[in-house]
Design a protein around this motif. Structure first.
Motif, PDB file in Angstrom:
ATOM      1  N   VAL A 164       0.862  -1.187   0.000  1.00 52.88           N
ATOM      2  CA  VAL A 164       0.000   0.000   0.000  1.00 52.88           C
ATOM      3  C   VAL A 164       0.894   1.232   0.000  1.00 52.88           C
ATOM      4  CG1 VAL A 164      -1.675   1.366   1.296  1.00 52.88           C
ATOM      5  CG2 VAL A 164      -1.919  -1.130   1.191  1.00 52.88           C
ATOM      6  N   ASP A 165       0.676   2.108  -0.956  1.00 53.83           N
ATOM      7  CA  ASP A 165       1.392   3.382  -1.033  1.00 53.83           C
ATOM      8  C   ASP A 165       0.417   4.467  -0.604  1.00 53.83           C
ATOM      9  OD1 ASP A 165       2.544   5.796  -1.711  1.00 53.83           O
ATOM     10  OD2 ASP A 165       3.318   5.122  -3.641  1.00 53.83           O
ATOM     11  N   ASP A 166       0.583   4.980   0.603  1.00 50.03           N
ATOM     12  CA  ASP A 166      -0.274   6.050   1.097  1.00 50.03           C
ATOM     13  C   ASP A 166       0.514   7.357   1.197  1.00 50.03           C
ATOM     14  OD1 ASP A 166      -2.823   6.947   1.906  1.00 50.03           O
ATOM     15  OD2 ASP A 166      -2.205   6.927   4.018  1.00 50.03           O
ATOM     16  N   GLY A 167       1.352   7.583   0.200  1.00 52.65           N
ATOM     17  CA  GLY A 167       2.112   8.824   0.156  1.00 52.65           C
ATOM     18  C   GLY A 167       3.386   8.758   0.966  1.00 52.65           C
ATOM     19  N   ASP A 168       3.329   9.287   2.186  1.00 56.04           N
ATOM     20  CA  ASP A 168       4.528   9.310   3.028  1.00 56.04           C
ATOM     21  C   ASP A 168       4.646   8.091   3.929  1.00 56.04           C
ATOM     22  OD1 ASP A 168       2.290  10.081   4.457  1.00 56.04           O
ATOM     23  OD2 ASP A 168       3.371  11.478   5.744  1.00 56.04           O
ATOM     24  N   VAL A 169       3.647   7.218   3.902  1.00 56.43           N
ATOM     25  CA  VAL A 169       3.691   5.970   4.673  1.00 56.43           C
ATOM     26  C   VAL A 169       3.338   4.820   3.736  1.00 56.43           C
ATOM     27  CG1 VAL A 169       2.771   4.664   6.614  1.00 56.43           C
ATOM     28  CG2 VAL A 169       3.054   7.145   6.814  1.00 56.43           C
ATOM     29  N   LEU A 170       4.249   3.860   3.620  1.00 53.31           N
ATOM     30  CA  LEU A 170       4.052   2.735   2.715  1.00 53.31           C
ATOM     31  C   LEU A 170       4.253   1.440   3.481  1.00 53.31           C
ATOM     32  CD1 LEU A 170       5.968   5.106   1.183  1.00 53.31           C
ATOM     33  CD2 LEU A 170       5.306   3.724  -0.783  1.00 53.31           C
ATOM     34  N   THR A 171       3.398   0.466   3.235  1.00 55.34           N
ATOM     35  CA  THR A 171       3.473  -0.818   3.935  1.00 55.34           C
ATOM     36  C   THR A 171       3.422  -1.946   2.916  1.00 55.34           C
ATOM     37  OG1 THR A 171       1.064  -0.747   4.241  1.00 55.34           O
ATOM     38  CG2 THR A 171       2.428   0.019   6.068  1.00 55.34           C
ATOM     39  N   SER A 172       4.150  -3.025   3.204  1.00 54.03           N
ATOM     40  CA  SER A 172       4.121  -4.162   2.288  1.00 54.03           C
ATOM     41  C   SER A 172       3.567  -5.380   2.990  1.00 54.03           C
ATOM     42  CB  SER A 172       5.521  -4.469   1.748  1.00 54.03           C
ATOM     43  OG  SER A 172       6.226  -5.339   2.610  1.00 54.03           O
ATOM     44  N   ALA A 173       3.158  -6.335   2.176  1.00 59.20           N
ATOM     45  CA  ALA A 173       2.704  -7.621   2.694  1.00 59.20           C
ATOM     46  C   ALA A 173       3.918  -8.445   3.115  1.00 59.20           C
ATOM     47  CB  ALA A 173       1.895  -8.332   1.621  1.00 59.20           C
ATOM     48  N   GLY A 174       3.714  -9.747   3.272  1.00 61.80           N
ATOM     49  CA  GLY A 174       4.752 -10.566   3.862  1.00 61.80           C
ATOM     50  C   GLY A 174       5.958 -10.804   2.990  1.00 61.80           C
ATOM     51  N   LEU A 175       7.123 -10.843   3.637  1.00 60.42           N
ATOM     52  CA  LEU A 175       8.360 -11.344   3.071  1.00 60.42           C
ATOM     53  C   LEU A 175       8.671 -10.771   1.685  1.00 60.42           C
ATOM     54  CD1 LEU A 175       7.800 -14.961   4.398  1.00 60.42           C
ATOM     55  CD2 LEU A 175       9.513 -13.352   5.206  1.00 60.42           C
ATOM     56  N   ALA A 176       8.544 -11.567   0.616  1.00 61.20           N
ATOM     57  CA  ALA A 176       8.981 -11.132  -0.712  1.00 61.20           C
ATOM     58  C   ALA A 176       8.227  -9.915  -1.212  1.00 61.20           C
ATOM     59  CB  ALA A 176       8.842 -12.280  -1.711  1.00 61.20           C
ATOM     60  N   ALA A 177       7.061  -9.616  -0.649  1.00 58.17           N
ATOM     61  CA  ALA A 177       6.345  -8.404  -1.057  1.00 58.17           C
ATOM     62  C   ALA A 177       7.147  -7.153  -0.705  1.00 58.17           C
ATOM     63  CB  ALA A 177       4.971  -8.347  -0.391  1.00 58.17           C
ATOM     64  N   GLY A 178       8.082  -7.275   0.228  1.00 59.08           N
ATOM     65  CA  GLY A 178       8.971  -6.152   0.512  1.00 59.08           C
ATOM     66  C   GLY A 178       9.821  -5.799  -0.686  1.00 59.08           C
ATOM     67  N   ILE A 179      10.154  -6.790  -1.507  1.00 57.67           N
ATOM     68  CA  ILE A 179      10.894  -6.532  -2.747  1.00 57.67           C
ATOM     69  C   ILE A 179      10.030  -5.714  -3.690  1.00 57.67           C
ATOM     70  CG2 ILE A 179      11.944  -7.596  -4.779  1.00 57.67           C
ATOM     71  CD1 ILE A 179      12.648 -10.005  -3.005  1.00 57.67           C
ATOM     72  N   ASP A 180       8.760  -6.104  -3.820  1.00 56.73           N
ATOM     73  CA  ASP A 180       7.839  -5.363  -4.679  1.00 56.73           C
ATOM     74  C   ASP A 180       7.731  -3.911  -4.241  1.00 56.73           C
ATOM     75  OD1 ASP A 180       6.666  -7.632  -6.361  1.00 56.73           O
ATOM     76  OD2 ASP A 180       6.269  -8.368  -4.349  1.00 56.73           O
ATOM     77  N   LEU A 181       7.639  -3.691  -2.931  1.00 56.70           N
ATOM     78  CA  LEU A 181       7.491  -2.323  -2.434  1.00 56.70           C
ATOM     79  C   LEU A 181       8.752  -1.506  -2.667  1.00 56.70           C
ATOM     80  CD1 LEU A 181       6.005  -0.075  -1.051  1.00 56.70           C
ATOM     81  CD2 LEU A 181       6.558  -1.099   1.169  1.00 56.70           C
ATOM     82  N   CYS A 182       9.919  -2.077  -2.399  1.00 54.13           N
ATOM     83  CA  CYS A 182      11.161  -1.329  -2.612  1.00 54.13           C
ATOM     84  C   CYS A 182      11.355  -0.988  -4.087  1.00 54.13           C
ATOM     85  CB  CYS A 182      12.352  -2.113  -2.072  1.00 54.13           C
ATOM     86  SG  CYS A 182      12.414  -2.175  -0.266  1.00 54.13           S
ATOM     87  N   LEU A 183      11.017  -1.907  -4.982  1.00 49.74           N
ATOM     88  CA  LEU A 183      11.091  -1.603  -6.408  1.00 49.74           C
ATOM     89  C   LEU A 183      10.111  -0.497  -6.778  1.00 49.74           C
ATOM     90  CD1 LEU A 183      11.427  -5.169  -7.970  1.00 49.74           C
ATOM     91  CD2 LEU A 183      13.161  -3.369  -7.974  1.00 49.74           C
ATOM     92  N   HIS A 184       8.931  -0.520  -6.167  1.00 47.93           N
ATOM     93  CA  HIS A 184       7.946   0.535  -6.408  1.00 47.93           C
ATOM     94  C   HIS A 184       8.488   1.896  -5.966  1.00 47.93           C
ATOM     95  CE1 HIS A 184       4.167   2.779  -6.315  1.00 47.93           C
ATOM     96  NE2 HIS A 184       4.431   3.075  -5.054  1.00 47.93           N
ATOM     97  N   ILE A 185       9.143   1.929  -4.819  1.00 51.49           N
ATOM     98  CA  ILE A 185       9.696   3.192  -4.311  1.00 51.49           C
ATOM     99  C   ILE A 185      10.804   3.692  -5.244  1.00 51.49           C
ATOM    100  CG2 ILE A 185      11.024   4.227  -2.433  1.00 51.49           C
ATOM    101  CD1 ILE A 185       9.491   2.319  -0.529  1.00 51.49           C
ATOM    102  N   ILE A 186      11.678   2.791  -5.681  1.00 54.10           N
ATOM    103  CA  ILE A 186      12.738   3.183  -6.611  1.00 54.10           C
ATOM    104  C   ILE A 186      12.131   3.694  -7.912  1.00 54.10           C
ATOM    105  CG2 ILE A 186      14.680   2.329  -7.985  1.00 54.10           C
ATOM    106  CD1 ILE A 186      15.189   0.323  -5.658  1.00 54.10           C
TER     107      ILE A 186
END
Length: 318
Positions: free
Chosen positions: A151-173
């Protein structure tokens, strides 16, 4: 340089703890210059126990949080937050060091730290699907959605479990530096630049769905035909399903309607073309399936807050 500080709270999930340092440290500009500085920290400089039979020695203590542009909290089994939904004074004091306006990111159960600090109140957020109900019980004011990868809520972003953290970091980049930089990081890490669907496809179900009912092959086919007409009827025909069944299966597998998914993929394609080629805006719109330059402008402004020409200038320049 943008500084990412990763806060390790014991026992930290070792896999999660490595995600942000690996991905952000791999992001470089066209000349090979690093785009992020990554620092790991604990409440002190002492080693932090991980959940998988090893300890991690952070490079700094909690004071590093005051220097961060982005703070990442990996998954953790930290008992006060995970069991009681509260934070002891030393953690609250550490979080208080974070400057106003700093981007906050959690991976997996790191969301329990943000929630216990009151930083997710009234916000949409996610965590590992297995612990979503626990999050709701402890923090009913958090708008938990366990069906998404992040979930990208602007200045606060949260990811689901484990490998979803990769998805979120790629999204931020991707959000910071464009699709080409994010895709290069994904290639280096040998992961897809984006994954389809959400956590719903991983949640335990009482009756498994046979693989031959999947819409995956049709989604793959659609990616090669984004410049054509992709109605639900046409997609369902390719999948050899009725439109009603296709709609239902598509939502179960991706968490989105076919129309929303196609629109997102077309915008992604347009962004790649704007970054990599000097085509007229109308041609970018045609090749990405968005039809007209006006339609492209509308969706790009809604998605990334920029016109096509501004987007091209920012990311081709970068």
């Amino acid at each position: 340089m943008h500084r990412v500080v990763v806060l390790l709270l014991p026992p930290v999930v070792g896999f999660d703890a490595a995600i942000a340092p690996t991905l952000f440290s791999s992001a470089t500009d066209a000349d090979g210059n690093a785009l992020y500085e990554v620092v790991t920290c604990g409440l002190t400089g002492d080693r932090v126990a991980a959940t998988s039979g090893f300890d991690i020695v952070p490079s700094a203590g909690a004071a590093a949080l005051a220097t961060a542009d982005t703070v990442v909290i990996p998954g953790t089994r930290y008992p006060p937050a995970r069991i009681d939904g509260v934070l002891p004074s030393e953690v609250s004091a550490a979080l208080a060091l974070i400057r106003a306006g700093t981007r906050l990111v959690s991976i997996c159960t790191g969301a329990f730290i943000l929630a216990a600090a009151g930083l997710l109140d009234g916000r949409p957020a996610t965590t590992h699907w297995k612990f979503a109900d626990a999050m709701r019980r402890m923090h009913p004011e958090v708008l938990v959605d366990e069906n998404v990868l992040f979930v990208d809520d602007g200045d606060v972003l949260t990811s689901a479990g484990l490998a979803a953290g990769i998805d979120l970091c790629l999204h931020i980049i991707r959000r910071d530096h464009g699709a080409q930089v994010a895709n290069a990081v994904a290639r280096y890490c040998v992961v897809p630049p984006w994954r389809e669907g959400g956590q719903a496809q991983f949640i335990d179900r009482h009756v498994p769905t046979p693989d031959h009912y999947s819409t995956a092959s049709t989604r793959e086919w659609a990616l090669g035909h984004l410049d054509g007409e992709l109605t639900v009827k046409r997609l369902a025909r390719h999948a050899k399903m009725s439109a009603r069944t296709f709609n239902r299966r598509f939502r179960e597998e991706t968490g989105e309607s076919p129309g929303a998914w196609i629109r997102s993929r077309r915008v992604d394609r347009a962004r790649e073309l704007l970054e990599s080629r000097d085509l007229p805006i109308d041609e970018v719109a045609r090749l990405s399936g968005l039809g007209t330059g006006g339609n492209l402008r509308h969706h790009l402004r809604r998605g990334v807050g920029m016109s096509p020409s501004s987007y091209r200038k920012v990311y081709q320049g970068a």
